[in-house]
Enzyme design. Structure first.
Site, PDB file in Angstrom:
ATOM      1  CB  ALA A  69      -0.892  -0.007   1.234  1.00  0.00           C
ATOM      2  N   GLY A 112       0.714  -5.064   0.930  1.00  0.00           N
ATOM      3  CA  GLY A 112      -0.391  -5.139  -0.019  1.00  0.00           C
ATOM      4  C   GLY A 112       0.010  -5.763  -1.352  1.00  0.00           C
ATOM      5  CD  GLU A 115      -2.263  -7.766   2.653  1.00  0.00           C
ATOM      6  OE1 GLU A 115      -2.018  -6.577   2.333  1.00  0.00           O
ATOM      7  OE2 GLU A 115      -2.852  -8.071   3.697  1.00  0.00           O
ATOM      8  CD  GLU A 135       1.428  -5.488   5.662  1.00  0.00           C
ATOM      9  OE1 GLU A 135       2.243  -6.377   5.986  1.00  0.00           O
ATOM     10  OE2 GLU A 135       0.690  -5.585   4.671  1.00  0.00           O
TER      11      GLU A 135
HETATM   12  N1  CAA Z   1       4.604   3.289  -0.314  1.00  0.00           N
HETATM   13  C1  CAA Z   1       5.022   4.467  -0.817  1.00  0.00           C
HETATM   14  N2  CAA Z   1       6.243   4.647  -1.374  1.00  0.00           N
HETATM   15  C2  CAA Z   1       7.051   3.579  -1.449  1.00  0.00           C
HETATM   16  C3  CAA Z   1       6.678   2.313  -0.946  1.00  0.00           C
HETATM   17  C4  CAA Z   1       5.384   2.192  -0.363  1.00  0.00           C
HETATM   18  N3  CAA Z   1       4.922   1.027   0.102  1.00  0.00           N
HETATM   19  N4  CAA Z   1       7.705   1.457  -1.145  1.00  0.00           N
HETATM   20  C5  CAA Z   1       8.688   2.161  -1.754  1.00  0.00           C
HETATM   21  N5  CAA Z   1       8.288   3.440  -1.944  1.00  0.00           N
HETATM   22  C6  CAA Z   1       9.048   4.543  -2.558  1.00  0.00           C
HETATM   23  C7  CAA Z   1      10.136   5.036  -1.646  1.00  0.00           C
HETATM   24  O1  CAA Z   1       9.610   5.957  -0.709  1.00  0.00           O
HETATM   25  C8  CAA Z   1      11.072   5.676  -2.625  1.00  0.00           C
HETATM   26  O2  CAA Z   1      10.539   6.931  -2.998  1.00  0.00           O
HETATM   27  P1  CAA Z   1      11.488   8.257  -3.028  1.00  0.00           P
HETATM   28  O3  CAA Z   1      12.485   7.961  -4.119  1.00  0.00           O
HETATM   29  O4  CAA Z   1      10.532   9.348  -3.356  1.00  0.00           O
HETATM   30  O5  CAA Z   1      12.123   8.339  -1.688  1.00  0.00           O
HETATM   31  C9  CAA Z   1      10.976   4.760  -3.856  1.00  0.00           C
HETATM   32  O6  CAA Z   1       9.741   4.058  -3.698  1.00  0.00           O
HETATM   33  C10 CAA Z   1      12.092   3.753  -3.931  1.00  0.00           C
HETATM   34  O7  CAA Z   1      12.129   3.021  -2.700  1.00  0.00           O
HETATM   35  P2  CAA Z   1      13.467   2.795  -1.838  1.00  0.00           P
HETATM   36  O8  CAA Z   1      14.399   3.940  -2.038  1.00  0.00           O
HETATM   37  O9  CAA Z   1      13.065   2.466  -0.447  1.00  0.00           O
HETATM   38  O10 CAA Z   1      14.056   1.513  -2.600  1.00  0.00           O
HETATM   39  P3  CAA Z   1      15.045   0.407  -1.984  1.00  0.00           P
HETATM   40  O11 CAA Z   1      15.477  -0.410  -3.139  1.00  0.00           O
HETATM   41  O12 CAA Z   1      16.052   1.023  -1.121  1.00  0.00           O
HETATM   42  O13 CAA Z   1      14.103  -0.498  -1.016  1.00  0.00           O
HETATM   43  C11 CAA Z   1      12.089  -1.725  -0.419  1.00  0.00           C
HETATM   44  C12 CAA Z   1      13.058  -1.274  -1.536  1.00  0.00           C
HETATM   45  C13 CAA Z   1      12.783  -2.701   0.512  1.00  0.00           C
HETATM   46  C14 CAA Z   1      10.900  -2.406  -1.100  1.00  0.00           C
HETATM   47  C15 CAA Z   1      11.623  -0.489   0.374  1.00  0.00           C
HETATM   48  O14 CAA Z   1      11.165   0.498  -0.542  1.00  0.00           O
HETATM   49  C16 CAA Z   1      10.511  -0.763   1.344  1.00  0.00           C
HETATM   50  O15 CAA Z   1      10.752  -1.296   2.404  1.00  0.00           O
HETATM   51  N6  CAA Z   1       9.268  -0.351   1.013  1.00  0.00           N
HETATM   52  C17 CAA Z   1       8.128  -0.449   1.886  1.00  0.00           C
HETATM   53  C18 CAA Z   1       7.598  -1.864   1.997  1.00  0.00           C
HETATM   54  C19 CAA Z   1       6.435  -1.907   2.972  1.00  0.00           C
HETATM   55  O16 CAA Z   1       6.558  -1.627   4.132  1.00  0.00           O
HETATM   56  N7  CAA Z   1       5.243  -2.314   2.459  1.00  0.00           N
HETATM   57  C20 CAA Z   1       4.053  -2.450   3.269  1.00  0.00           C
HETATM   58  C21 CAA Z   1       3.201  -1.250   3.083  1.00  0.00           C
HETATM   59  S1  CAA Z   1       1.798  -1.225   4.195  1.00  0.00           S
HETATM   60  C22 CAA Z   1       0.606  -2.209   3.484  1.00  0.00           C
HETATM   61  O17 CAA Z   1       0.791  -2.747   2.421  1.00  0.00           O
HETATM   62  C23 CAA Z   1      -0.694  -2.366   4.253  1.00  0.00           C
HETATM   63  C24 CAA Z   1      -1.662  -3.368   3.719  1.00  0.00           C
HETATM   64  O18 CAA Z   1      -1.726  -4.490   4.160  1.00  0.00           O
HETATM   65  C25 CAA Z   1      -2.597  -2.994   2.655  1.00  0.00           C
END
Ligand code: CAA
Length: 261
Positions: A69, A112, A115, A135
């Site tokens: 998400a 998400g 999921e 999450e």
């Molecule tokens: N939401 C919004 N933006 C996101 C994102 C997310 N879930 N995942 C990555 N991005 C964005 C980052 O903020 C970044 O944007 P900027 O360049 O503007 O800073 C861009 O994508 C690239 O990401 P990273 O620089 O972090 O890339 P990386 O290669 O260093 O890391 C990653 C990759 C490990 C996937 C890392 O991005 C990460 O941990 N992302 C979040 C994963 C996460 O926590 N997902 C769960 C979300 S909550 C959910 O999904 C609830 C539900 O059940 C519905």
């Protein structure tokens, strides 16, 4: 449709009966913002109604299927707004689709994103794919099946470990625990997913739909109830033209010609 902002769509396969939906928000690793989920729902509904489409492939980029998400969009959420706006409710279009959906997962399928893949019917993974429910590290929990579908698929211990640690599992491990049905070199993934869609598309769309519903019933009810459903679905197939044709074609040693009726 050229007007998509967050996805790309294409109809492919030798018989032009497989739809490919590509999540296309590369700068945010295909984070599933509202706009993206709306477009995905719209595309799925349209392909669901399109009689020429036998199967749908859902994919992302080489780096990310979807990183979850959209955390930035989610940041201002409040409890009362979540309840009154029924947060995440409109994600379920994927699970409501009657046609088979194949997830072709390269790179990250997190939160998400994992999921979303699990709402599809079959998951093929590139060998660099990573699955996780991170999450917990954000102080929240999965909201679209990460504690439910995942647990039914991989069992309680593995699901609990993934949900409580937020640790990712790789494609090989995902195959081992039954989350994905095949691991494929990344550059072959989409080709193989489309081939799978084409293979399914050689059968009667009508019977495929019944069969999908029967398999899904296994996740939604007791064995006894599920077996009853299955038996009645089996009986129902004998009222279709396609079943008569399939059986006749076998006896006459020729390919069947299904008309989806
Ligand atoms: N939401 C919004 N933006 C996101 C994102 C997310 N879930 N995942 C990555 N991005 C964005 C980052 O903020 C970044 O944007 P900027 O360049 O503007 O800073 C861009 O994508 C690239 O990401 P990273 O620089 O972090 O890339 P990386 O290669 O260093 O890391 C990653 C990759 C490990 C996937 C890392 O991005 C990460 O941990 N992302 C979040 C994963 C996460 O926590 N997902 C769960 C979300 S909550 C959910 O999904 C609830 C539900 O059940 C519905």
């Amino acid at each position: 449709n050229k007007s998509w902002e967050f996805i790309k769509t294409e109809v492919t396969g030798e018989k032009k009966n497989v739809a490919v939906i590509t999540l296309n928000r590369p700068k945010a690793l295909n984070a599933l913002c509202n706009g993206l989920m709306k477009e995905l729902s719209t595309a799925l509904k349209a392909y669901g109604k399109d009689a020429n489409i036998s199967a749908i492939v859902l994919t992302g980029s080489e780096k990310a299927f979807a990183a979850g998400a959209d955390i930035k969009e989610m940041a201002p959420n409040t409890y009362s707004q979540c309840i009154q706006g029924n947060f995440l409710n409109d994600w379920t279009e994927v699970a409501r689709t009657q046609k088979p959906i194949i997830a072709a997962v390269n790179g990250y399928a997190l939160g998400g994103g994992c999921e979303l893949a699990m709402m599809c019917d079959i998951i093929y993974a590139g060998d660099k794919a990573k699955f996780g429910q991170p999450e917990i590290a954000l102080g929240t929990i999965p909201g679209v099946g990460g504690t439910q579908r995942l647990t039914r698929v991989v069992g309680r211990s593995k699901a609990m470990e993934m949900c409580l640690t937020g640790n990712m599992i790789n494609a090989q491990e995902a195959e081992k625990v039954g989350l994905v049905s095949k691991v494929i070199p990344p550059d072959q993934l989409l080709v193989e997913a489309v081939k799978l869609g084409e293979k399914i598309g050689t059968h009667s769309n009508l019977i495929v739909q019944l069969c999908k519903e029967a398999v899904n019933t296994a996740f939604e009810t007791t064995l006894e109830e599920g077996l009853k459903y299955e038996r009645r679905f089996n009986h129902a197939t004998f009222s279709t033209i396609d079943c008569k044709e399939g059986v006749k074609a076998f006896i006459e040693k020729r390919p069947a010609k299904f008309i989806n009726e």
